[in-house]
Design an enzyme around this catalytic site. Sequence first.
Site, PDB file in Angstrom:
ATOM      1  N   SER A 242       2.402   3.584   0.524  1.00 35.22           N
ATOM      2  CA  SER A 242       2.359   2.796   1.211  1.00 35.22           C
ATOM      3  C   SER A 242       3.426   2.708   1.632  1.00 35.22           C
ATOM      4  O   SER A 242       4.528   3.392   1.945  1.00 35.22           O
ATOM      5  CB  SER A 242       0.721   1.410   1.022  1.00 35.22           C
ATOM      6  N   ASP A 334      -8.372   6.093   6.840  1.00 31.36           N
ATOM      7  CA  ASP A 334      -7.286   4.854   6.021  1.00 31.36           C
ATOM      8  C   ASP A 334      -7.487   3.336   7.373  1.00 31.36           C
ATOM      9  O   ASP A 334      -7.162   3.654   8.360  1.00 31.36           O
ATOM     10  CB  ASP A 334      -5.868   5.355   5.571  1.00 31.36           C
ATOM     11  N   HIS A 369      -7.174   4.255   2.327  1.00 35.05           N
ATOM     12  CA  HIS A 369      -5.596   3.970   1.789  1.00 35.05           C
ATOM     13  C   HIS A 369      -5.403   4.198   0.858  1.00 35.05           C
ATOM     14  O   HIS A 369      -4.568   4.097  -0.241  1.00 35.05           O
ATOM     15  CB  HIS A 369      -5.587   2.299   2.755  1.00 35.05           C
TER      16      HIS A 369
END
Length: 436
Positions: A242, A334, A369
């Site tokens: 991330s 995601d 994600h």
Amino acid sequence: MDDKQCCVKLSVHPSRGLMDEKFVVLVQKVPPGSQLTVRAFHQCEDGHSWDAFGHYTADTSGTVNVAEDPSLGGTYSGVEQMGLMWSLRPVPGSQPGLRMRKVNVQTPMEVTILVYQGHQTEGFVDQVPLATAVVERWYMAPGVRRIPITEGGLTATLFLPSASGLFPGVLDLWGGGGKLVEYRSALLASHGFASLALDYLTPKITLETGKMVDNQYFEMAYRVLQQHPQILSSRIAMLGLSLGTSITLRLAVYSQIIKLRCAVCISGSHVQPVNGSVEDILTYLNRNTENSRSNEKNEVIWRDLPLPLPTDTNFKVDVGQIKCPLMLVVGEDDQNWPTYESAVDMKEMMEKAGNSHLLTFLSYPNAGHLIEPPYTPHTRASNFRTVILNNSMMILVLWGGETVAHSRAQEDAWRKILVFLRENLYGGGAASLSNL
């Protein structure tokens, strides 16, 4: 079966192992054709309880082998050796927005396996199991050393493998939630990599001064690895997830200090002001707040914030300049960030620059994600505390992904990440995944 309950045999092999290792659950000495429920139960360090279960039918020898026999229902179905782990979910009645994360890696994740008569779906606390067994899942292999690091103002933990000798190093960065997250680094050390888990959003120095860290903070972390007597100074990688991907890409391309052997970027993007600080990156990424939206469950969706992707090269890392092997790992569902679109753009940039031979691109349909180590329970949405200097706000964020597909992605990606790191940090060149 009542008169035979005492004869039911339940075994788990191995009963003690690493978090990313499989185990076999075997139920024996039950009447042939018996309907059974095999359940996993775990109480987290935060006191919340999780469980998973499958419905089975004993074969003609009175045996159920979870690694070979299909679950006919429950939290997973079909032949799923590790379904009891990856389908763990908060027990009914739990507060919403929970996410399972190991805090103290020096203790195991203890999971109780239980067997019940019949195909049960609820009310487990009111039932007496036919048999129970406890399995320990560890992030730290025996002999792995955990060393807190405060040198240079860092808030970090170094994990060293148990063997003697020299090891390649990995600088491990998590995302926008901050805090010192150690479990992935501990697992990397268990596989032979010296790994430094680094808190860069909420480190002690930021809490004391109210100022976010700059590039020098990350370069100091790199030097700690580089100068350690048991770490090979020319064989250091970065692994980011991330926001950690944003930092990894920027440093891999622009830092004059950090010279990486390779980099792994999970669920992230190259979109950012290339000359900005961490604070500038966060400010820029949140500039299009009107693009954020919520679904019918009031789960916040952030994937549209950076869209459309900028064409201005001042606002995305020029990956065409990267000189080390790069692995991009993304989930195509995601909902937190446009990671697939970002990866495609990076691929095109590298092809145009002539360095696409350095790129390994792993893209997983219906994965979300939070692509974590194998058998970590899939979290589609969870409570998330944003970190912006001294301000914080808890919100329910949608990460995306479908449980089965996401779990498959975690297992496949982790295996390929370890191969990529071994070939680039222990070997001599770019990784080849053709044999996987």
